[in-house]
Design a protein around this motif. Sequence first.
Motif, mmCIF file in Angstrom:
data_model
loop_
_atom_site.group_PDB
_atom_site.id
_atom_site.type_symbol
_atom_site.label_atom_id
_atom_site.label_comp_id
_atom_site.label_asym_id
_atom_site.label_seq_id
_atom_site.Cartn_x
_atom_site.Cartn_y
_atom_site.Cartn_z
ATOM 1 N N ARG A 25 0.824 -1.205 0.000
ATOM 2 C CA ARG A 25 0.000 0.000 0.000
ATOM 3 C C ARG A 25 0.856 1.251 0.000
ATOM 4 O O ARG A 25 0.470 2.285 -0.559
ATOM 5 N N ALA A 26 1.990 1.189 0.645
ATOM 6 C CA ALA A 26 2.852 2.368 0.678
ATOM 7 C C ALA A 26 3.239 2.791 -0.734
ATOM 8 O O ALA A 26 3.426 3.974 -1.013
ATOM 9 N N ALA A 27 3.359 1.817 -1.596
ATOM 10 C CA ALA A 27 3.751 2.127 -2.966
ATOM 11 C C ALA A 27 2.617 2.809 -3.726
ATOM 12 O O ALA A 27 2.849 3.565 -4.667
ATOM 13 N N GLU A 28 1.403 2.537 -3.287
ATOM 14 C CA GLU A 28 0.248 3.034 -4.046
ATOM 15 C C GLU A 28 -0.342 4.330 -3.501
ATOM 16 O O GLU A 28 -0.756 5.201 -4.267
ATOM 17 N N ASP A 29 -0.380 4.431 -2.185
ATOM 18 C CA ASP A 29 -1.098 5.549 -1.586
ATOM 19 C C ASP A 29 -0.231 6.787 -1.407
ATOM 20 O O ASP A 29 0.991 6.709 -1.485
ATOM 21 N N GLY A 30 -0.886 7.895 -1.093
ATOM 22 C CA GLY A 30 -0.186 9.078 -0.605
ATOM 23 C C GLY A 30 0.012 8.936 0.889
ATOM 24 O O GLY A 30 -0.516 8.003 1.502
#
Lengths: 180, 180, 180, 180
Positions: A77-82
């Motif tokens: 998720r870190a890769a996808e979210d702000g």
Amino acid sequence: MMGEETPKARKPRADQLRNRERLLEAAREVFRGEGGSLEEVARRAELGIGTLYRHFPTREALFQAVYAREVEVLERRAAEDGLKDWMQAVLQMMATKKGMVAALAPVFEPESSFFSDQSLRIRAAVAALHARAVEEGAVRPDVTSDDLMRVLMALGYGPGADPARADLLLEVFLDGLRPR
Amino acid sequence: MMGEETPKARKPRADQLRNRERLLEAAREVFRGEGGSLEEVARRAELGIGTLYRHFPTREALFQAVYAREVEVLERRAAEDGLKDWMQAVLQMMATKKGMVAALAPVFEPESSFFSDQSLRIRAAVAALHARAVEEGAVRPDVTSDDLMRVLMALGYGPGADPARADLLLEVFLDGLRPR
Amino acid sequence: MMGEETPKARKPRADQLRNRERLLEAAREVFRGEGGSLEEVARRAELGIGTLYRHFPTREALFQAVYAREVEVLERRAAEDGLKDWMQAVLQMMATKKGMVAALAPVFEPESSFFSDQSLRIRAAVAALHARAVEEGAVRPDVTSDDLMRVLMALGYGPGADPARADLLLEVFLDGLRPR
Amino acid sequence: MMGEETPKARKPRADQLRNRERLLEAAREVFRGEGGSLEEVARRAELGIGTLYRHFPTREALFQAVYAREVEVLERRAAEDGLKDWMQAVLQMMATKKGMVAALAPVFEPESSFFSDQSLRIRAAVAALHARAVEEGAVRPDVTSDDLMRVLMALGYGPGADPARADLLLEVFLDGLRPR
DNA sequence: CATGAATGAGGTTTCATTCAT
DNA sequence: CATGAATGAAACCTCATTCAT
């Protein structure tokens, strides 16, 4: 031991995976509540203590296995979210999947080098998030990415942490984070 | 054992109190460093384990007694300081007197009802601090006094907490706390 | 545990020494037979395992305590006797007090440095005996004092050792020992 | 596990023997070094623990099998060598093949009746050696063939035994052995 | 009152052995 | 036949607690 519950039935070999799952599930439950003996984990999984040790030769190994999965999700998720979305998501997960929380704690204790693999991976992910946020001017540059993790851990896990308040406090923190 | 140190003197009364203090001091030291047996506490207090048990009939009792002490200090300061000063002071104490931290943790766990007495007292103290700060416009009114405690716990005690970063993060929080 | 054997009777404090003796005696018996768990020692002494550990905090400590006394006796006699008499005496003791035998074994294993104290003392004693014997021309100079110990161990303790034969074999050795 | 090494081939018969050898070899290695679990033996033989148990139904059985091997060699040499050569050879083997030593020890413990087969055979072999030596006048007649074994065991295996000294001590003993 | 010896439950871990596959 | 997962007894050790002195 098992025999007492299923006098005749002998667990077939194919159940090995099943057993592993059982142990992980039991461990998740037991580790939740601060402490918990391996013996209890085995008992809860309705398996012999030896079996537990076969699957996870050390307490650490079990620990890591329990939490490896949780950490992976966070990383993805870190890769996808702000930054904000991600932090909210983490708090959300912490609130619902209590296991993950316990998982993360050791990751951010610098002493525990055996968690290094997962630790490094998630730290890298957060560092990227942090870098982006600093660039965008959403984060004071004197606040580090480790600081972000600390705050997250604390809000979701620290003593007195309350999921119902975490969101608000996160907002407060993010407000404070903006460069003056 | 003690007899060797006070060969003749059979002190009657004040020694009781002295011993209690010694035990508390020793307990504080021992509990600081992750774990520690009661035997070790007694040893450090240079008293017999039996004496420890006379003063504190269970491990829990000793814990509570240690904790009461710390909380009193916090309570007193809350009456004197402003919010920011108080919070900084608490962080300071957390950094230096690790014992206090462990003591406070249970206070904010709603389950532990036996801590209720101290818990109530400090909460009242913080509530007063908080009320003043809200009046002065330093704190958003949707942030509660318990939230303030949470933040403190988080910064000083949460996983990965680092005294060297706590001050900065407190500042960030206080910045965020101002009503928009 | 003890309670089951003596439902009411509570061992008085003065029995501490008695208990120590019981443990030592039990240990002697157990260690005799190759192996033996500490738990078994405690059981045989009819004492709790905790008591054993209070008296002898490590396995080594118990070991040493068991054999310290035996070694002392040997040492004393070495000062008094001549080589042949001493060796005969040792064999005699080995035959009757089996405990001593097990005692000596570790002494002559160079690896076990924790036995160094006793080890050194007895070695010194034997070295003196040996020196005298060499001077008197009773011992080939290329045979060391450690060799003498080895022979003793061998005859008294080695696999298949038989007290009934030991004397004769000692004689054979002493014959062989004379410088050609 | 093994399947990965022999993907297709379903060897029928000779593999049995091969496995037995492998297990014996592995056991020898493992037993050499103080302890070692059967699991380790199996692992070293690159066979399943179940296979080990098929060949040797108990730990004892494996032990005996290992031992039989070594004893055979000794027996064969006894028929060929003279006493001194044979004793030197045994010491030599003991020094290099530590396994054999452990194997022989029980042979000379009269209690262990299960070793009787091998025990008898080697005793017979040594008895022949001994008889020859007595005839040749190299051995006092009051020293028995069992005595010879005892000395050998002791020099090579007893506590404090040191291969570097064993030869010399054997020589001493042989010197002493000559009838006066 | 103070002492500390005794206790044993409970945690961790290892390993010989069994048995379903 | 071979495999190795499962088992649990048993060893080790620690520590909160009790109780005779």
